[in-house]
Motif scaffolding. Sequence first.
Motif, PDB file in Angstrom:
ATOM      1  N   PHE A   1       0.858  -1.187   0.000  1.00 18.74           N
ATOM      2  CA  PHE A   1       0.000   0.000   0.000  1.00 18.74           C
ATOM      3  C   PHE A   1       0.894   1.237   0.000  1.00 18.74           C
ATOM      4  O   PHE A   1       1.936   1.256   0.673  1.00 18.74           O
ATOM      5  N   VAL A   2       0.481   2.266  -0.722  1.00 17.38           N
ATOM      6  CA  VAL A   2       1.329   3.453  -0.895  1.00 17.38           C
ATOM      7  C   VAL A   2       0.505   4.709  -0.665  1.00 17.38           C
ATOM      8  O   VAL A   2      -0.646   4.811  -1.114  1.00 17.38           O
ATOM      9  N   GLU A   3       1.094   5.684   0.041  1.00 17.40           N
ATOM     10  CA  GLU A   3       0.475   6.994   0.244  1.00 17.40           C
ATOM     11  C   GLU A   3       1.528   8.084   0.064  1.00 17.40           C
ATOM     12  O   GLU A   3       2.697   7.885   0.407  1.00 17.40           O
ATOM     13  N   GLN A   4       1.093   9.227  -0.469  1.00 23.06           N
ATOM     14  CA  GLN A   4       1.962  10.399  -0.568  1.00 23.06           C
ATOM     15  C   GLN A   4       1.514  11.425   0.462  1.00 23.06           C
ATOM     16  O   GLN A   4       0.355  11.824   0.504  1.00 23.06           O
ATOM     17  N   ILE A   5       2.442  11.846   1.314  1.00 27.73           N
ATOM     18  CA  ILE A   5       2.189  12.872   2.314  1.00 27.73           C
ATOM     19  C   ILE A   5       3.172  14.005   2.056  1.00 27.73           C
ATOM     20  O   ILE A   5       4.377  13.860   2.282  1.00 27.73           O
ATOM     21  N   ASP A   6       2.669  15.139   1.554  1.00 27.52           N
ATOM     22  CA  ASP A   6       3.516  16.266   1.153  1.00 27.52           C
ATOM     23  C   ASP A   6       4.527  15.782   0.112  1.00 27.52           C
ATOM     24  O   ASP A   6       4.151  15.193  -0.884  1.00 27.52           O
ATOM     25  N   SER A   7       5.826  15.969   0.374  1.00 22.07           N
ATOM     26  CA  SER A   7       6.834  15.559  -0.611  1.00 22.07           C
ATOM     27  C   SER A   7       7.335  14.142  -0.381  1.00 22.07           C
ATOM     28  O   SER A   7       8.138  13.634  -1.171  1.00 22.07           O
ATOM     29  N   LYS A   8       6.870  13.501   0.670  1.00 19.51           N
ATOM     30  CA  LYS A   8       7.369  12.172   1.024  1.00 19.51           C
ATOM     31  C   LYS A   8       6.391  11.089   0.573  1.00 19.51           C
ATOM     32  O   LYS A   8       5.178  11.290   0.523  1.00 19.51           O
ATOM     33  N   THR A   9       6.944   9.938   0.257  1.00 25.14           N
ATOM     34  CA  THR A   9       6.165   8.779  -0.129  1.00 25.14           C
ATOM     35  C   THR A   9       6.323   7.698   0.930  1.00 25.14           C
ATOM     36  O   THR A   9       7.446   7.387   1.346  1.00 25.14           O
ATOM     37  N   TYR A  10       5.211   7.131   1.373  1.00 24.67           N
ATOM     38  CA  TYR A  10       5.236   6.069   2.380  1.00 24.67           C
ATOM     39  C   TYR A  10       4.736   4.778   1.749  1.00 24.67           C
ATOM     40  O   TYR A  10       3.709   4.762   1.064  1.00 24.67           O
TER      41      TYR A  10
ATOM     42  N   TYR B   1       7.879   2.041   5.151  1.00 23.94           N
ATOM     43  CA  TYR B   1       9.057   2.693   4.582  1.00 23.94           C
ATOM     44  C   TYR B   1       8.706   4.127   4.192  1.00 23.94           C
ATOM     45  O   TYR B   1       7.569   4.438   3.829  1.00 23.94           O
ATOM     46  N   ARG B   2       9.742   4.999   4.221  1.00 27.41           N
ATOM     47  CA  ARG B   2       9.560   6.390   3.797  1.00 27.41           C
ATOM     48  C   ARG B   2      10.624   6.728   2.768  1.00 27.41           C
ATOM     49  O   ARG B   2      11.810   6.401   2.934  1.00 27.41           O
ATOM     50  N   ALA B   3      10.198   7.382   1.689  1.00 26.42           N
ATOM     51  CA  ALA B   3      11.126   7.799   0.644  1.00 26.42           C
ATOM     52  C   ALA B   3      10.949   9.287   0.392  1.00 26.42           C
ATOM     53  O   ALA B   3       9.821   9.761   0.202  1.00 26.42           O
ATOM     54  N   ASP B   4      12.033  10.040   0.398  1.00 26.59           N
ATOM     55  CA  ASP B   4      11.981  11.454   0.035  1.00 26.59           C
ATOM     56  C   ASP B   4      11.902  11.579  -1.477  1.00 26.59           C
ATOM     57  O   ASP B   4      11.869  10.584  -2.211  1.00 26.59           O
ATOM     58  N   THR B   5      11.931  12.800  -1.964  1.00 28.11           N
ATOM     59  CA  THR B   5      11.718  13.045  -3.388  1.00 28.11           C
ATOM     60  C   THR B   5      12.706  12.290  -4.262  1.00 28.11           C
ATOM     61  O   THR B   5      12.340  11.704  -5.289  1.00 28.11           O
ATOM     62  N   GLN B   6      13.976  12.278  -3.903  1.00 26.51           N
ATOM     63  CA  GLN B   6      14.994  11.662  -4.744  1.00 26.51           C
ATOM     64  C   GLN B   6      15.658  10.441  -4.113  1.00 26.51           C
ATOM     65  O   GLN B   6      16.440   9.765  -4.765  1.00 26.51           O
ATOM     66  N   SER B   7      15.360  10.151  -2.853  1.00 28.43           N
ATOM     67  CA  SER B   7      16.101   9.102  -2.156  1.00 28.43           C
ATOM     68  C   SER B   7      15.387   7.769  -2.239  1.00 28.43           C
ATOM     69  O   SER B   7      14.216   7.676  -2.612  1.00 28.43           O
ATOM     70  N   GLU B   8      16.127   6.719  -1.882  1.00 30.62           N
ATOM     71  CA  GLU B   8      15.519   5.403  -1.754  1.00 30.62           C
ATOM     72  C   GLU B   8      14.747   5.324  -0.443  1.00 30.62           C
ATOM     73  O   GLU B   8      14.940   6.132   0.470  1.00 30.62           O
ATOM     74  N   ALA B   9      13.866   4.363  -0.336  1.00 32.75           N
ATOM     75  CA  ALA B   9      13.016   4.238   0.838  1.00 32.75           C
ATOM     76  C   ALA B   9      13.801   3.679   2.023  1.00 32.75           C
ATOM     77  O   ALA B   9      14.678   2.823   1.870  1.00 32.75           O
ATOM     78  N   LYS B  10      13.471   4.192   3.214  1.00 28.65           N
ATOM     79  CA  LYS B  10      14.096   3.727   4.441  1.00 28.65           C
ATOM     80  C   LYS B  10      13.025   3.180   5.382  1.00 28.65           C
ATOM     81  O   LYS B  10      11.925   3.719   5.460  1.00 28.65           O
TER      82      LYS B  10
END
Length: 519
Positions: A169-178, A194-203
Amino acid sequence: MSLAKRLYWILPLMIVLAGIGLLFYENLKKVKEPPDEGISRELKLGESQLANAPAIFSKNDSYILSYFDDEKLIEKIYTKSWDLDSEQTHDIPFNKWSRVYNNGETLLYTDYYALYLGSTDKKISEIDDFFPLQNRVLFLDNHNMYRLEPNTLKTQKVLSLEEGQKRVFVEQIDSKTYILVYYPGRKGHLIKLYRADTQSEAKLVSENIYPISTTETFKDLSFDVNHNAFAVIFSTIQKQGGKTVNAQYYTYHPFKKKEAPAVKTLQAKDPFSGSQLEGWEDIELKLNGKEADILFASHGFTETTYSEAKASNIYRLHVSSSGQEITRISNTPNRSMQPMFIDKGTVLWLDVHGDEKQINLASNREVIIQKADNYTSGHFISAAGKSVGMLSYAFFTIFLTLMWYIWPFLFILLMMVVNNNALERGESWIMYLSLFIYTIPIVLLDDLLFTNKLLAAAPAYMSFQGSSWLYILGFGALAYLIMYLGTKSKEWGLVVRFTYFVGCHVLLLTFFIGPYLIQ
């Protein structure tokens, strides 16, 4: 033939038509009844061939709604007040698995196997799953999650997932992707976030095993994230004694909290009948601080149907520290499904109409309440269908009242044997005695027709104290008057007069009272 000589059939016909008209009016009010206080009726936006939720993209001053119908992709642009601004179509191939991303500049679509660019039909990638968000797209391919920037079409790998059974399941919150990944297992229900910023891999930001019995099978899930915490709601099913038992679980978990999240069972009662809403479907969760709003579809009370007073409608459950509040969002006789939040007070969903799925919207905004308050052809069709359905079993009145009128007819048969001359002369004492015999079982057995269930289902003007006697006597007086007019014009004999009176009396009860027999 003068009008007076035709009153014996014109008057009953006019009264019956008045009863049908009154029934239609009552049903029209019911099918147009708002779902709840402060919530608009459904506002129709279109009809889709697919059961998938339509794609919606929010811009500063408009919404872009995209869905498949008439073998094409329909693109509609609405103002923030949901006035249609423009409409166009796109000729792209699709099937029942197709989904789209459309921000007005870039159009992406899928089939079961791949992701394509709408302007050229060029294949971008093979896919196993597709997640269109507000201003980016994620897709799953061979256990790897990729992010696609719609404006540049650049693709970046953001996460490698473990092989095996899982749901993503995926959600976008502001500039971050969960990205939330659910793994069923023998030790419990494992969820990784997991959380991924605009250009980074998910952590990985959270990993927990939820203490729910492994005998319960995962059914549905939704999650949301704010700056400090995340919340999850998921539903399960379990076989118990040959029955299927549904359960819903909710947890709110601050990111800084290290211990396992507390899980509580959620239940909700129908705001109109007080019974439990069971079998939640198509759950969607939105956080507002520590409070949560949960959309779901469930079978609940409605007066839009003509037999069973239940239908699958959309509900919103508000969860806060002070308790829960349930609101009905849709009130239609059709199956409602795939609800989604447009904003805090506006919800969009699909209503199943045969092969077509009607796209509806409801809101607590005054502009939408007024816009959706008009009568539509759908309201008249639903009211007509409900009325015809109710009239179809109104004729059970004839059988239910058999114990009323069988005795006077047996008396008349007896008189044919023992005093036929008096019967042929139409002596008035036979008529009055037949009426008296007809009245006795009505007095003793009035609840054969006017049951507590019927009085509860009937409108207020039919269910007040003493209403049963008022309608029995009132229709009896009308039937006698019409019979008297018929006797003056047709010179009926006693048997015909009494038969006409009973038939007219039962007919009036059939069309005014009978429709509420099975409710």
